[in-house]
Design an enzyme around this catalytic site. Structure first.
Site, short mmCIF file in Angstrom:
data_model
loop_
_atom_site.label_atom_id
_atom_site.label_comp_id
_atom_site.label_asym_id
_atom_site.label_seq_id
_atom_site.Cartn_x
_atom_site.Cartn_y
_atom_site.Cartn_z
N SER A 181 7.99 -3.48 -1.20
CA SER A 181 7.15 -3.93 -2.32
C SER A 181 7.31 -5.41 -2.63
O SER A 181 7.57 -5.81 -3.75
CB SER A 181 7.48 -3.10 -3.57
OG SER A 181 7.30 -1.73 -3.34
N CYS B 230 2.29 -12.88 0.50
CA CYS B 230 1.46 -14.04 0.17
C CYS B 230 2.26 -15.15 -0.50
O CYS B 230 1.85 -16.31 -0.49
CB CYS B 230 0.33 -13.62 -0.77
SG CYS B 230 -0.77 -12.36 -0.10
N ASP C 267 -3.08 -3.44 5.22
CA ASP C 267 -3.52 -4.31 6.31
C ASP C 267 -3.82 -3.57 7.61
O ASP C 267 -4.28 -4.19 8.57
CB ASP C 267 -2.46 -5.37 6.59
CG ASP C 267 -2.27 -6.34 5.43
OD1 ASP C 267 -3.06 -6.26 4.47
OD2 ASP C 267 -1.35 -7.17 5.50
N ALA D 170 0.82 -1.21 0.00
CA ALA D 170 0.00 0.00 0.00
C ALA D 170 0.85 1.26 0.00
O ALA D 170 0.60 2.20 -0.76
CB ALA D 170 -0.94 0.00 1.21
N ASN E 292 -2.73 -3.12 -2.60
CA ASN E 292 -2.28 -2.45 -3.82
C ASN E 292 -3.34 -1.49 -4.35
O ASN E 292 -3.02 -0.40 -4.82
CB ASN E 292 -1.93 -3.51 -4.88
CG ASN E 292 -0.54 -4.06 -4.69
OD1 ASN E 292 0.45 -3.43 -5.03
ND2 ASN E 292 -0.44 -5.25 -4.11
N GLU F 120 10.63 2.62 6.07
CA GLU F 120 10.38 1.18 6.13
C GLU F 120 11.31 0.56 7.18
O GLU F 120 12.52 0.74 7.12
CB GLU F 120 10.60 0.53 4.76
CG GLU F 120 10.61 -0.99 4.77
CD GLU F 120 9.37 -1.60 5.40
OE1 GLU F 120 9.52 -2.59 6.13
OE2 GLU F 120 8.25 -1.07 5.18
#
Length: 458
Positions: A43, A47, A289, A14, A311, A37
């Site tokens: 990125s 998953c 999330d 995101a 995304n 970060e």
């Protein structure tokens, strides 16, 4: 005129989608973008971690869509291994700490994007932090697990939790040659399904040689030589474990937002409007999330941690922060997974979800095959469909089967988004040829059965 500054907290799906989209719309002379970060990666596909661990994806870097260097080349000031520790909403600034040096500093913003993600649930049990106990939230987590698997001599593994990550990690461990036990507190695995559909998953996993223990809460991770995990203990039994993988679920990582007084929903996720702006704050957006989203079927907000949503959120945020316009209307709760050759899919509401929002409904279960029954490779498939009583509005679909089952849920997802009835679904002109489907597609078999039941219901 000085450039505005957009600060992004979180460098995964995101956050960096928002940064990249905003940069496409506005150059560095008009919009400065600073992103923080706390890990060493940006990125990437979380998953994909179970499939990397299993060996389907051979290289960790294949899961990285865009590296920090590539983001920097696009004019984004990306500060890695730097954690934001405080939000000063009134002063429009964030406090950050460099994890390697400990240096702390404040950075002001005109626009703020919160994409802090989710934290894996890690209950405060004895032994939960022992060597040999692994989560699988980040690429670092995946690498740590692979390192453990490479040096572990024992062949017993226990997965705690039987949701998407739990069943996917069970397969990964089977692929590494482990005897796998899955321990979970619910009646059946995959609590995102109704229990009768979860039972099909249980039976299939047992047939794969995976021991599935339901209705058991873990009370302790027992440790042995060197303080390493050696067993997972429940009230009734202890299961030997040379490796333990936690797949209990996640919660929104919103500690910063909570401390700053930003609005949170029932599950602890940030609340936003259709443009992904945090409610009541014109200059703050949130996505991924760490937010709750509108469920288009139930009309309530819920927390769903999926990269597809993250995304899309980022694209919407980047468009609005960059001076364009976009909205995210909501979701219907579609998800698909697999364990070995079993495909598991769902969209919309479970029975208990429909009860919770006061809906009266009917359910049907239909048995079919993935191809024409006479065509080689036809596999059995079970489709469960839930529809609103009297109106026949589709409320939810669950599918469990072999090859060709999982992605059939997309037909139902479209129907849910469009607000279709099961009678209307029954008339859908879906593609047919014996290698792909029976004459009546399994989803349409269920729709026809549901429509008939609605017509005859009191």
């Amino acid at each position: 005129m000085a450039a505005e500054r957009m600060v992004v907290v979180g460098g995964d799906a995101a956050g960096m989608a928002a940064a990249s989209q905003a940069r496409r719309l506005k150059g560095p002379d008009r919009l400065e973008i600073v992103a923080f970060e706390r890990t060493g990666f940006t990125s990437y596909s979380a998953c994909g971690i179970p499939y990397w661990v299993a060996g389907d994806v051979s290289d960790r870097d294949a899961l990285v869509a865009r590296t920090p260097h590539e983001h920097a080349e696009r004019g984004i000031d990306l500060r890695m291994r730097t954690e934001v520790t405080e939000l000063d909403v009134a002063g429009r600034r964030v406090r950050a700490r460099e994890l390697e040096t400990g240096r702390e500093y404040w950075t002001g913003y005109d626009k703020l994007v919160l994409a802090t993600g989710a934290s894996p649930l890690r209950p405060p049990l004895p032994g939960i932090d022992a060597p040999g106990v692994h989560g699988v939230q980040t690429l670092d987590d995946g690498q740590a697990l692979l390192d453990t698997l490479a040096r572990t001599k024992g062949r017993h593994a226990v997965v705690v939790g039987a949701g998407y990550i739990g069943v996917e990690m069970a397969e990964a461990l089977v692929r590494h040659g482990y005897e796998v036990t899955v321990v979970h507190r619910d009646e059946q695995p995959m609590s995102t399904l109704d229990p009768d559909m979860g039972r099909l998953v249980h039976e299939a996993m047992t047939g794969m040689g995976i021991t599935v223990v339901g209705g058991q809460a873990v009370t302790e991770i027992r440790t042995g030589e060197g303080g390493r995990a050696c067993a997972v203990v429940t009230r009734d039994a202890a299961y030997p474990a040379d490796v333990v993988v936690l797949g209990i679920g996640v919660r929104p990582r919103t500690g910063l937002a909570r401390a700053a007084g930003l609005p949170l929903g029932d599950s602890g996720g940030l609340l936003t409007d259709l443009s992904m702006r945090v409610r009541g704050y014109e200059e703050i957006w949130a996505g991924g999330d760490c937010v709750e989203v509108l469920d288009l079927v139930s009309g309530r907000t819920r927390h769903i941690a999926l990269g597809t949503h993250a995304n899309k959120h980022g694209q919407v945020i980047g468009a609005n922060a960059g001076g364009d316009y976009a909205t995210f209307p909501g979701v219907v709760g579609t998800a698909v997974s697999k364990v070995c050759d079993l495909e598991i899919a769902r969209t919309g509401l479970r029975e208990k979800d429909a009860h919770a929002v006061g809906l009266r409904f009917e359910t049907v279960t239909a048995q079919s095959t993935s191809r024409a029954g006479y065509y080689p490779g036809a596999e059995p498939m079970t489709v469960k469909m839930t529809a609103e009583r009297r109106t026949g509005r589709l409320l939810g679909v669950q599918i469990v089967g072999r090859e060709g089952a999982g992605k059939r849920v997309d037909v139902a997802a479209v129907a849910l988004t469009a607000g279709m009835t099961v009678e209307q679904m029954n008339a859908l002109d879906l593609g047919y040829a014996p290698p792909f489907s029976p004459v009546w597609d399994p989803v349409l078999v269920a729709a026809r059965k549901a429509a008939k039941q609605i017509r005859t219901a009191d």
